[in-house]
Design a protein around this motif. Structure first.
Motif, PDB file in Angstrom:
ATOM      1  N   THR A  23      50.249 -16.777 -23.800  1.00  0.00           N
ATOM      2  CA  THR A  23      51.820 -16.644 -23.485  1.00  0.00           C
ATOM      3  C   THR A  23      51.612 -15.706 -22.431  1.00  0.00           C
ATOM      4  O   THR A  23      52.349 -15.977 -21.555  1.00  0.00           O
ATOM      5  CB  THR A  23      52.642 -16.357 -24.639  1.00  0.00           C
ATOM      6  OG1 THR A  23      52.088 -17.211 -25.619  1.00  0.00           O
ATOM      7  CG2 THR A  23      53.890 -16.453 -24.407  1.00  0.00           C
ATOM      8  N   VAL A  24      51.213 -14.231 -22.741  1.00  0.00           N
ATOM      9  CA  VAL A  24      51.245 -13.329 -21.699  1.00  0.00           C
ATOM     10  C   VAL A  24      50.579 -13.845 -20.415  1.00  0.00           C
ATOM     11  O   VAL A  24      51.361 -13.369 -19.435  1.00  0.00           O
ATOM     12  CB  VAL A  24      50.625 -12.125 -22.433  1.00  0.00           C
ATOM     13  CG1 VAL A  24      50.499 -11.095 -21.368  1.00  0.00           C
ATOM     14  CG2 VAL A  24      51.360 -11.641 -23.572  1.00  0.00           C
ATOM     15  N   GLU A  25      49.395 -14.439 -20.724  1.00  0.00           N
ATOM     16  CA  GLU A  25      48.845 -15.013 -19.332  1.00  0.00           C
ATOM     17  C   GLU A  25      49.844 -15.655 -18.666  1.00  0.00           C
ATOM     18  O   GLU A  25      49.938 -15.561 -17.317  1.00  0.00           O
ATOM     19  CB  GLU A  25      47.681 -15.840 -19.965  1.00  0.00           C
ATOM     20  CG  GLU A  25      46.352 -15.597 -19.004  1.00  0.00           C
ATOM     21  CD  GLU A  25      45.267 -16.121 -19.567  1.00  0.00           C
ATOM     22  OE1 GLU A  25      44.915 -17.225 -19.234  1.00  0.00           O
ATOM     23  OE2 GLU A  25      44.476 -15.514 -20.480  1.00  0.00           O
ATOM     24  N   ARG A  26      50.606 -16.743 -19.435  1.00  0.00           N
ATOM     25  CA  ARG A  26      51.210 -17.494 -18.563  1.00  0.00           C
ATOM     26  C   ARG A  26      52.440 -17.126 -17.910  1.00  0.00           C
ATOM     27  O   ARG A  26      52.928 -17.306 -16.791  1.00  0.00           O
ATOM     28  CB  ARG A  26      51.793 -18.806 -19.501  1.00  0.00           C
ATOM     29  CG  ARG A  26      50.868 -19.702 -19.724  1.00  0.00           C
ATOM     30  CD  ARG A  26      51.676 -20.983 -20.404  1.00  0.00           C
ATOM     31  NE  ARG A  26      50.421 -21.798 -21.171  1.00  0.00           N
ATOM     32  CZ  ARG A  26      50.554 -23.017 -21.856  1.00  0.00           C
ATOM     33  NH1 ARG A  26      52.007 -22.822 -22.091  1.00  0.00           N
ATOM     34  NH2 ARG A  26      49.829 -23.457 -22.403  1.00  0.00           N
ATOM     35  N   LEU A  27      53.214 -16.009 -18.910  1.00  0.00           N
ATOM     36  CA  LEU A  27      54.202 -15.029 -18.462  1.00  0.00           C
ATOM     37  C   LEU A  27      53.745 -14.281 -17.046  1.00  0.00           C
ATOM     38  O   LEU A  27      54.661 -14.479 -16.100  1.00  0.00           O
ATOM     39  CB  LEU A  27      54.741 -14.480 -19.399  1.00  0.00           C
ATOM     40  CG  LEU A  27      55.368 -14.925 -20.454  1.00  0.00           C
ATOM     41  CD1 LEU A  27      55.719 -13.965 -21.540  1.00  0.00           C
ATOM     42  CD2 LEU A  27      56.989 -15.731 -20.056  1.00  0.00           C
ATOM     43  N   VAL A  28      52.646 -13.828 -16.932  1.00  0.00           N
ATOM     44  CA  VAL A  28      52.228 -12.807 -15.929  1.00  0.00           C
ATOM     45  C   VAL A  28      52.177 -13.781 -14.716  1.00  0.00           C
ATOM     46  O   VAL A  28      52.463 -13.483 -13.578  1.00  0.00           O
ATOM     47  CB  VAL A  28      50.923 -12.360 -16.106  1.00  0.00           C
ATOM     48  CG1 VAL A  28      50.212 -11.850 -14.799  1.00  0.00           C
ATOM     49  CG2 VAL A  28      50.887 -11.084 -17.377  1.00  0.00           C
ATOM     50  N   ASP A  29      51.273 -14.935 -14.949  1.00  0.00           N
ATOM     51  CA  ASP A  29      51.225 -16.163 -13.986  1.00  0.00           C
ATOM     52  C   ASP A  29      52.600 -16.435 -13.327  1.00  0.00           C
ATOM     53  O   ASP A  29      52.897 -16.479 -12.046  1.00  0.00           O
ATOM     54  CB  ASP A  29      50.521 -17.076 -14.457  1.00  0.00           C
ATOM     55  CG  ASP A  29      50.322 -18.133 -13.274  1.00  0.00           C
ATOM     56  OD1 ASP A  29      49.493 -17.702 -12.311  1.00  0.00           O
ATOM     57  OD2 ASP A  29      50.794 -19.385 -13.413  1.00  0.00           O
ATOM     58  N   ARG A  30      53.575 -16.655 -14.111  1.00  0.00           N
ATOM     59  CA  ARG A  30      55.035 -16.934 -13.752  1.00  0.00           C
ATOM     60  C   ARG A  30      55.670 -16.162 -13.048  1.00  0.00           C
ATOM     61  O   ARG A  30      56.097 -16.184 -11.848  1.00  0.00           O
ATOM     62  CB  ARG A  30      55.828 -17.262 -15.041  1.00  0.00           C
ATOM     63  CG  ARG A  30      57.246 -17.649 -14.848  1.00  0.00           C
ATOM     64  CD  ARG A  30      57.047 -19.165 -14.704  1.00  0.00           C
ATOM     65  NE  ARG A  30      58.287 -19.843 -14.529  1.00  0.00           N
ATOM     66  CZ  ARG A  30      58.728 -21.080 -14.165  1.00  0.00           C
ATOM     67  NH1 ARG A  30      57.516 -21.460 -13.453  1.00  0.00           N
ATOM     68  NH2 ARG A  30      59.890 -21.308 -13.977  1.00  0.00           N
ATOM     69  N   VAL A  31      55.287 -14.651 -13.540  1.00  0.00           N
ATOM     70  CA  VAL A  31      55.976 -13.364 -12.613  1.00  0.00           C
ATOM     71  C   VAL A  31      55.486 -13.618 -11.263  1.00  0.00           C
ATOM     72  O   VAL A  31      56.033 -13.294 -10.216  1.00  0.00           O
ATOM     73  CB  VAL A  31      55.911 -12.102 -13.367  1.00  0.00           C
ATOM     74  CG1 VAL A  31      56.411 -10.922 -12.633  1.00  0.00           C
ATOM     75  CG2 VAL A  31      56.366 -12.142 -14.952  1.00  0.00           C
ATOM     76  N   GLN A  32      54.225 -13.835 -11.263  1.00  0.00           N
ATOM     77  CA  GLN A  32      53.477 -13.542  -9.920  1.00  0.00           C
ATOM     78  C   GLN A  32      53.869 -14.837  -9.147  1.00  0.00           C
ATOM     79  O   GLN A  32      53.805 -14.483  -7.965  1.00  0.00           O
ATOM     80  CB  GLN A  32      51.851 -13.466 -10.093  1.00  0.00           C
ATOM     81  CG  GLN A  32      51.600 -12.255 -10.614  1.00  0.00           C
ATOM     82  CD  GLN A  32      49.942 -12.047 -10.956  1.00  0.00           C
ATOM     83  OE1 GLN A  32      49.598 -13.059 -11.500  1.00  0.00           O
ATOM     84  NE2 GLN A  32      49.369 -11.361 -10.351  1.00  0.00           N
TER      85      GLN A  32
END
Lengths: 944, 211
Positions: A23-32
């Motif tokens: 989830t964190v990975e996805r969220l980071v990806d999302r922010v970027q």
């Protein structure tokens, strides 16, 4: 949105659902990757939400993204706020307030926050970024930024301090937070600044430069001073941090007159009622911090100059007065009172003016007693709390520190003359404490008394006079002896340690005290027994060490008056009974003790428990200074006589060698000196040779110049004199001429005389031959006249000759004068020689001089000639005189002849007369002429 | 110890030019011949009188060494006056003036009065920078100029007092905002309109968002 909600609502979803990491990975990806701010904001919000539970994951994966968001989406305060919150959660080591402990992942390392902080601060830009975010006014940005910075400082203080130090205006921005109207930000800023300045002098100074003192003092005042809340506490903490061990800031604080602003802190009367209930825990804390703030300006470990200046100000602005008021006020909690006493102690310590003021403070009791007495009462009262008693001792010590007047005041109250039965005095209290049943009181009183005589020879002697009445009927005992007696009775540890320290301090530098001590024969044996005892107990070893020290002092300050215990006998006793090694060992036990090192650290009496009380700070100083001396005093002569003799021999030998060395050195020195002198002289000699040659040259030159000058002088100054001389010569010549004339006259006169004489002769001849009547008296008269004239002439000649003589002598005098003038001119010339170097002029001068000399010579010659002439004339005169004499003789003879002739004439006359008579008788007429003649003759005859 | 105004000064310039000595001479009237390296920043204060008004000078003497540069920068903003010092016997200290001036202009408020000081004027024999050069530099950059000797105290008083006069003049002219303490000027206690109320401490906070 739904997508996220899914995660958020079920963070720990079933197996099919993604894990936290994913989830964190996805969220980071999302922010970027999201282009829309809303999407990014949601993602960051989600990260924030996860940052507590999945701290490690968010920290490792999302930190960069969050920092990036702070940079890129700075304009949106909401997303910035989320990012900051997320970072706070990740970096903070604080337990999370709103989460269950069970929810926390258990396997996280304890210093996770520190590790993340290290990663975060590795980039200095990150810190600058946070500092720049402080400029945002929005609460959602500013507050979490403050929190985040505080967390960073708490975790990695040093690194962050450096980072803030190098970022321009960093401190300024942090300081601006103090003026934030939102109290929560201001209060958090206080905590932040405290963390920031902890242990960093440079930051403390910059914060002070940014008017921190002023602002903090304002806040404290505005919050109601000691009645204020925790904000006051935080302000005071920050103030203390800024001032502690920072002399530059202390100086600034004092110079800016901020000490004066501390005075109202202690104005308790106006702020509060005296009731105990009025003292809230916060107020107690605040007051404690306020007192500590004062103490950090005057504590003994700050520079003396600074302390003195602060003490003076504290007296002047009435701060000391306020503190003393608290001291005597009722209802003050014991711990505040204790700290106040400690503070007063440091405000007065070593400052005579403040000490005097303190001595004058009276307690509002009935009857009023000096504050010192009241405090001492607490000190020797075992019911009082221990820290308070320590504080009183500290205060008493500070009062006596470098205060001879104070010391004398205290000791005087012990002396019999001043004892007033009605009044409780300090002396009474100390004595009472010294001999009370409470061993701690014994210790306090002994140490207090130690300070009353410390470094004060007079008071040491005065104290010897103190006599104690032990019991009715028995004779009074001296204080010294009573101390020894108690010691010998073997009281409790603290009693003995206290008394031993007092005795040591008492005897140092005071041979008379030592003599008193030794006068009692029981004292030395007691010490010997103590030192030689083999008790291994820690406390006992201290007592033994102190006894050894005391023994050493009795040797060291022994006046040799006591026969039993003089230096050498004491050494022998120690050697025999104890042994030097044991003695040394016992002595060295003392400073090894933990309580000794602790007490030696600072003057403040800071024992936490009554059982710890052992050493006094001042005593540790004495011990340190004299330990070696005491040991030396005991060991120099004691035992090992051979060794000693050898040592002495060796020393003597060495002494002799040293003497010789000295002599050799001296000689060497002298040799060197002489060589030096010789060289100097040589060089001087050659120099003076050179000089002489130069001088010779100079002399030659001068001579030349001199001769030149002589000439010049002749030319310059002699014409007049010469003319005078010429004139004189001329006049002399004239006179000579005249004399010659005179001579000629005389010659002619003589000639005339001669002719006269011849005429006379002729006449005489005539008269005698033809008519003897021819000789006339007038002729003789004429002759007489001539003679007298001749004589006068002669006289004249003589006088003129004398005049000539005078003239000549005058001339010679003048000549001498001229010579003298020439001489002086020569000298003048010599002095002028260097400046007058014109050869032409010199030549001219030379010439002139020559001519002058010539002239002088000539005039001399003329003089000589004149003299000759004169002599000749004298001769002539003489000859004339002799001639005259001849003439006179002739004249005489002539006179005689004349007389003869006259006689003859008379005869003839008579004959003539006879003849005439005869003729008459014969009637022969006689010529008339003859008659006349006859008459005359008759007359002549009648006369006969 | 009341005063009409309080001015904050900083002393800047290369290491060893005599900054600390100038301060010592001004505050204590004595000279210390041994170079004692300043660590970070040291503080000194003195009261002077200008135009019949008592003015308190708070002076921060900074370290000249490069390694302390970042620390000393923190002091520029809050100062009303700066003494920029060079050593007339060392040309390099004169050559560095531009760097110092840039630094000062960048971090200080624009009204800060800068006094250029050529120190060690007693060492005339070893002079390396002509007085005219100092004057020219000062003219070019709009500074006041003075040559001083911390050793003989020549012009030391004048340097500090003239700077204060300039600041005072700027206050009279209304150039300085005396209510903003970040300018390094404070009005003395007796000049304040009224003893500040509790609320006044937060009053100016609205504007403090940027600076």
């Amino acid at each position: 949105m739904d997508y996220f909600r899914k995660y958020l609502s079920t963070p720990q979803g079933t197996a099919g659902q993604p894990t936290g990491v994913e989830t964190v990975e996805r969220l980071v990806d999302r922010v970027q990757s999201s282009t829309l701010l809303d999407d990014r904001r949601d993602a960051v919000r989600a990260l924030k939400a996860m940052s507590k539970k999945f701290r490690l994951e968010v920290g490792t994966q999302a930190m960069d993204v969050l920092v990036q968001t702070l940079e890129t989406d700075r304009s949106d305060s909401e997303i910035t706020g989320y990012a900051l919150d997320a970072l706070c959660n990740v970096l903070s080591n604080e337990p999370l307030d709103d989460d269950d402990e069970s929810n926390m992942p258990a396997n996280l390392p304890g210093d996770l926050g520190a590790q993340f902080t290290e990663i975060f601060t590795k980039k200095h830009e990150n810190v600058s970024l946070l500092l720049s975010l402080l400029e945002e006014y929005d609460f959602h940005v500013r507050w979490p930024t403050v929190k985040l910075l505080t967390i960073l400082l708490t975790n990695k203080g040093k690194d962050l301090q450096e980072a803030i130090l190098v970022s321009p205006m960093g401190v300024s921005k942090l300081m601006d937070l103090l003026s934030d109207s939102r109290e929560i930000i201001r209060n958090d800023a206080l905590l932040l600044l405290t963390q920031l300045t902890k242990g960093n002098t440079n930051l403390q100074k910059i914060v002070a430069f940014e008017n921190a003192f002023e602002r903090l003092l304002d806040i404290v005042r505005d919050e109601g001073n000691s009645d204020g809340g925790i904000v006051v506490e935080d302000c005071l903490l920050l103030l203390t941090t800024l001032l502690k061990n920072n002399s530059s800031n202390q100086n600034f604080f004092r110079e800016s007159s901020y000490i004066q602003r501390l005075t109202p802190y202690f104005d308790l009367d106006s702020q509060h009622t005296h009731s105990q209930a009025g003292w809230s825990a916060q107020k107690v804390t605040n007051l404690h911090l306020m007192l500590q703030l004062v103490r950090c300006l005057v504590s003994p470990n700050t520079p003396q100059q600074q302390v003195t200046a602060c003490q003076r100000t504290m007296f002047q602005c009435g701060l000391l007065k306020q503190l003393c008021t608290i001291l005597m006020a009722s209802g003050v909690p014991a711990d505040v009172l204790t700290e106040t006493i400690n503070t007063v102690a440091e405000v007065i310590r070593g400052n005579l003016q403040n000490q005097e003021y303190f001595a004058s403070v009276m307690a509002p009791s009935n009857p009023p007693r000096p504050a010192i007495v009241v405090l001492l009462m607490s000190m020797v009262n075992e019911k009082q709390p221990f820290p308070l008693r320590c504080a009183v001792l500290y205060c008493f010590q500070s009062f006596l520190y470098k205060n001879e007047v104070g010391q004398s005041q205290i000791v005087t109250t012990l002396l019999p003359t001043s004892s007033d039965a009605n009044q409780i005095t300090a002396g009474q209290l100390l004595c009472g404490g010294l001999f009370s049943a409470d061993s701690l009181s014994n210790w306090f009183a002994a140490v207090a008394m130690l300070h009353a005589i410390q470094d004060n020879g007079t008071q040491k002697e005065q104290l010897l006079r103190v006599q104690l009445a032990t019991s009715i009927g028995s004779p009074p005992v001296s204080l010294l002896q009573q101390c020894c007696n108690i010691l010998a009775q073997g009281g409790r540890f603290q009693t003995r340690v206290g008394l031993l320290q007092l005795l040591c301090a008492w005897m140092i530098d005071s041979p008379i005290t030592v003599a008193h001590f030794l006068a009692n024969t029981a004292n030395v044996p007691y010490l010997i027994t103590q030192v030689s005892a083999s008790d291994s107990d820690e406390n006992e070893s201290i007592v033994q060490g102190l006894c050894a020290f005391l023994l050493g002092i009795t040797v060291l300050y022994n006046d040799e008056q006591n026969e039993t215990f003089n230096k050498s006998s004491l050494r022998q006793i120690i050697e025999k009974r104890i042994g030097l090694e044991t003695f040394t060992e016992k002595l060295s036990q003392v400073p090894k003790n933990e309580s000794y090192t602790k007490a030696a650290k600072k003057p403040h009496v800071s024992y936490k428990q009554s059982s710890e009380v052992t050493f006094d700070y001042e005593f540790t100083r004495i011990f340190k200074a004299l330990e070696v001396d005491a040991l030396d005093a005991v060991s120099t002569d004691a035992g090992r006589k051979e060794n000693k003799a050898k040592l002495a021999n060796l020393q003597q030998h060495e002494l002799v060698v040293n003497q010789y060395k000295d002599i050799i050195q001296e000689q060497d020195q002298r040799l060197n000196d002489l060589q030096q002198q010789f060289l100097e002289l040589q060089s001087k000699h050659s120099m003076s040779g050179e000089e002489i040659r130069q001088l010779k040259d100079q002399v030659q030159q001068l001579k030349d110049q001199n001769s030149l000058l002589k000439v010049q002088k002749g030319a310059q100054s002699n014409p007049a004199a010469d003319a005078r001389k010429d004139e004189e010569i001329r006049s002399l010549q004239d006179q000579l001429e005249k004399m010659r004339l005179d001579n000629a006259n005389k010659d002619s006169a003589i000639e005339k005389l001669k002719t006269d004489v011849t005429v006379l002769e002729a006449r005489v001849v005539n008269s005698s031959e033809e008519d003897k009547e021819n000789i006339v008296p007038s002729e003789s008269e004429i002759l007489q006249n001539t003679i007298s004239r001749l004589q006068s002439d002669l006289q004249e000649l003589r006088t003129s000759a004398a005049e000539k003589d005078n003239e000549i002598s005058r001339l010679s005098v003048q000549n001498n004068e001229a010579e003298g003038q020439i001489q002086s001119l020569k000298q003048r010339l010599e002095s002028n020689a260097e400046t007058q170097a014109d050869p032409a002029q010199l030549a001219k001068l030379m010439e002139e001089k020559m001519t002058l000399q010539e002239r002088v010579k000539k005039s001399n010659e003329e003089n000589l000639k004149l003299l000759d002439k004169f002599n000749k004339m004298e001769e002539e005169k003489n000859s004339v005189v002799s001639e005259k004499e001849g003439v006179l003789e002739e004249l005489d003879t002539l006179k005689k002849e004349q007389e003869d002739l006259l006689v003859l004439l008379a005869d003839q006359d008579t004959k003539i007369a006879n003849y005439k008579k005869l003729l008459k008788e014969n009637n022969i007429p006689v010529e008339d002429d003859d008659d006349d003649e006859d008459d005359d003759l008759d007359d002549d005859l009648d006369d006969d | 110890m009341s005063y009409a105004y309080l001015f904050k000064y900083i002393i800047i310039g290369d290491t060893g030019v005599g900054k600390s000595c100038l301060l010592l001479q001004f505050t204590d009237k004595r000279f210390q011949p041994v170079h004692d390296l300043t660590i970070g920043v040291e503080f000194g204060a003195r009261m002077i009188t200008i135009d019949g008004k008592q003015i308190k000078l708070q002076i921060w003497d900074t370290a000249g060494q490069e390694s302390f540069r970042s620390i000393t920068r923190s002091y520029y903003r809050g100062a009303a006056g700066a003494l920029l010092v060079y050593d007339i016997t060392r040309r390099d200290t004169f050559n560095h003036l531009t760097t110092w001036l840039e630094d000062a202009r960048q971090h200080s408020n624009s009204n800060m009065v800068i006094m250029l000081i050529g120190n060690k004027s007693d060492l005339e024999a070893r002079r390396d920078v002509k007085k005219e050069e100092g004057e020219a530099f000062a003219r070019e950059h709009g500074l006041i100029f003075m040559e001083t000797s911390a050793k003989t105290a020549a012009n030391v008083e004048e340097a500090f007092i003239n700077t204060a006069k300039e600041i005072y003049q700027k206050i009279q002219d209304g150039v300085f905002d005396i209510n903003n303490e970040a300018n390094g000027i404070k009005i003395g206690p007796q000049h304040s309109p009224s003893p500040s109320l509790p609320s006044s401490s937060g009053g100016g906070a609205q504007g403090s968002g940027c600076c």
